[in-house]
Scaffold this active site. Structure first.
Site, mmCIF file in Angstrom:
data_model
loop_
_atom_site.group_PDB
_atom_site.id
_atom_site.type_symbol
_atom_site.label_atom_id
_atom_site.label_comp_id
_atom_site.label_asym_id
_atom_site.label_seq_id
_atom_site.Cartn_x
_atom_site.Cartn_y
_atom_site.Cartn_z
ATOM 1 N N LYS A 105 0.807 -1.226 0.000
ATOM 2 C CA LYS A 105 0.000 0.000 0.000
ATOM 3 C C LYS A 105 0.839 1.275 0.000
ATOM 4 C CE LYS A 105 -2.121 -1.759 3.602
ATOM 5 N NZ LYS A 105 -2.083 -3.206 3.349
ATOM 6 N N ALA A 117 -8.381 -7.327 0.703
ATOM 7 C CA ALA A 117 -7.750 -8.634 0.480
ATOM 8 C C ALA A 117 -8.203 -9.221 -0.857
ATOM 9 C CB ALA A 117 -8.065 -9.578 1.639
ATOM 10 N N LEU A 142 -11.189 -9.686 -2.022
ATOM 11 C CA LEU A 142 -12.469 -9.210 -2.558
ATOM 12 C C LEU A 142 -12.231 -8.150 -3.633
ATOM 13 C CD1 LEU A 142 -14.494 -8.803 0.752
ATOM 14 C CD2 LEU A 142 -14.747 -10.597 -0.953
ATOM 15 N N GLY A 154 -0.538 -14.989 13.676
ATOM 16 C CA GLY A 154 0.025 -14.395 12.463
ATOM 17 C C GLY A 154 -0.864 -13.360 11.809
ATOM 18 N N GLU A 161 1.065 -7.496 12.178
ATOM 19 C CA GLU A 161 2.455 -7.242 11.817
ATOM 20 C C GLU A 161 3.333 -7.707 12.984
ATOM 21 O OE1 GLU A 161 3.503 -5.802 8.846
ATOM 22 O OE2 GLU A 161 1.410 -6.022 8.265
ATOM 23 N N ASP A 214 -2.547 1.383 8.801
ATOM 24 C CA ASP A 214 -2.859 0.468 7.705
ATOM 25 C C ASP A 214 -4.257 0.748 7.146
ATOM 26 O OD1 ASP A 214 -1.916 -1.974 6.285
ATOM 27 O OD2 ASP A 214 -3.769 -2.795 7.120
ATOM 28 N N LYS A 241 -5.585 2.403 3.415
ATOM 29 C CA LYS A 241 -6.637 1.851 2.554
ATOM 30 C C LYS A 241 -7.682 2.919 2.238
ATOM 31 C CE LYS A 241 -5.948 -2.814 4.323
ATOM 32 N NZ LYS A 241 -6.466 -3.922 5.140
#
Lengths: 292, 292
Positions: free
Chosen positions: B124, B157, B159, B210, B213, B224, B228
């Site tokens: 990104k 993701a 989609l 997981g 980050e 993050d 977006k």
């Protein structure tokens, strides 16, 4: 400027809205993409209005066609799309938009592909023909992601279901299962049932709000959902027919052939059974839905 | 057969999985689309492995690169993508895949576009640079639906969010509002909080699985999600920067600069406040989420 001619087949709620969108947005498309989108023909059940030349039907006439159709005062057009198509194709790139319902437009769709046109369907019926019908092979031969037949609007309304499925398959994913409530009509009905409305009343409300076909049995029979399932399955490469799909109909056998009014009046006979299923679902922390 | 060369930049979880998918699926792509997809270079932080010729890096070496990277035993490669790119481009169509995190790969992305390559980002950061950075203009100039830069994986993701937004805008729709929980990390954390887990424990669990980050503050700061939002807004044509976006950080100021371990240990100080918000939401029949 590059020109693309549209042929609008099926001229009801969807077709009328589509024509209005084209009229409204083509200045944007000219400016942004350098493409002049014209409407070469508009075909309803009675016949077609065909443009006099390659510049297409003018905006004022298109608006009048839509208005007259909505008010029910349209004098029927008498042109023939089948006869006009070869000439329209000769003038340049052409896309046939089939927004009809039912199989009456299949021959036009097949002819258009054979002549080299693109075809875009919101009409599910052409893609639900038996595989043994040679027209079925002609249509499905152009349904790959690089083919000339697009059918995104047949499943999932405005959601990009078909293109996403194709992209997954093209890049090597394997589909284990597709599940969903693929009917806005059933969605509205069972949301109402979930909040305590009687099933029969929910159907009447959905009909009053324009969510159902004129005869709600066309939705409640599950045929519409089965067609969507069939289209998704064939898109995945399966060679199956409608009668391979087990459909749970919500139309009782003894109400299948009565008038619409009688059907709606007597549908309340089903209320206790549906209410019981909804209660059982709620007791388990679930919601009752019509799922594919 | 038509050949397309891939240059894989950023070689962590995403990049490694991508290489495996290419190795696994390219026989399918050869057969179905007549396209031979080769990997011309794989670049990690230390340097790049460059293929010796236009046939690309062979499967066995690609698998070894991925395995070594995962086990941490990779001897660092010393090639330079920047130096190799012009030669790779000369051999034919090339796509640079930027699956790195952060701004370190921006120059490669810009160079690739300038040379005529396609660029695909899951990273990104390049699209979140200040508009005043000339590299930002170079990248965004290729982000239209017909441009050479694709960035579907930056939002939502798997989609199809970006392509759907572009298609809506291209055809004349206007966006009133975009809203959603655009972070899988926050999704996992607040689902756990909603079922009664302490916030600090939910963060630790998400990290162990997981979902976060390495430093969970990179997620919890909201940066993050803000990136977006910025990408979606710029896709709609707005000329805004990250600092025009109001971000609600879940990292308390006094824990911003401590070690990761200390941060995780002291995060429980926030539990009562988050629990109170979750309880208030539940009392109103709602769920507490991190929403854009």
């Amino acid at each position: 400027m590059k020109r693309v001619s549209l042929v609008q087949v099926g001229f009801g709620t969807v077709g009328g809205a589509l024509i209005e969108q084209v009229v409204e947005n083509r200045p944007l498309w000219r400016e942004r993409f350098g493409i002049d989108v014209t409407i070469a023909a508009v075909a309803g059940r009675a016949g077609a209005t065909i443009a006099g030349d390659a510049r297409g039907i003018i905006d004022a006439e298109l608006r009048q066609l839509v208005d007259r159709r909505r008010s029910g005062t349209g004098d029927p057009a008498h042109g023939s799309v089948a006869e006009a198509l070869p000439g329209i194709l000769q003038a340049g790139p052409t896309i046939v938009l089939d927004a009809a319902a039912g199989e009456g437009t299949v021959d036009i769709d097949v002819q258009a592909l054979r002549l080299g046109a693109g075809v875009v369907l919101s009409n599910k019926a052409p893609l639900a023909l038996p595989m043994s019908d040679p027209r079925s092979s002609a249509l499905w031969a152009e349904t790959s992601s690089t083919g000339r037949l697009k059918f995104e609007a047949t499943c999932g309304a405005g959601l990009p279901v078909i293109s996403t499925l194709q992209s997954l398959l093209d890049t090597g994913d394997r589909v284990r299962e597709i599940s969903g409530t693929l009917s806005g009509t059933f969605g509205a009905i069972f949301s109402a049932v979930g909040s305590g409305v009687h099933f029969s009343q929910a159907v009447k409300d959905a009909k009053a709000q324009g969510y159902t076909e004129p005869d709600p049995r066309d939705d409640l029979s599950g045929l519409d959902v089965a067609r969507k399932g069939l289209i998704l399955s064939r898109t995945m490469g399966n060679s199956i027919d409608l009668n391979d799909i087990e459909v749970h109909s919500l139309v009782p056998d003894h109400l299948a052939d009565v008038s619409i009014d009688e059907f709606l009046n007597r549908l309340s006979e089903q209320d206790p059974d549906i209410a019981r299923q909804a209660d059982e679902s709620a007791a388990a922390g679930l919601s009752l839905k019509y799922v594919m």
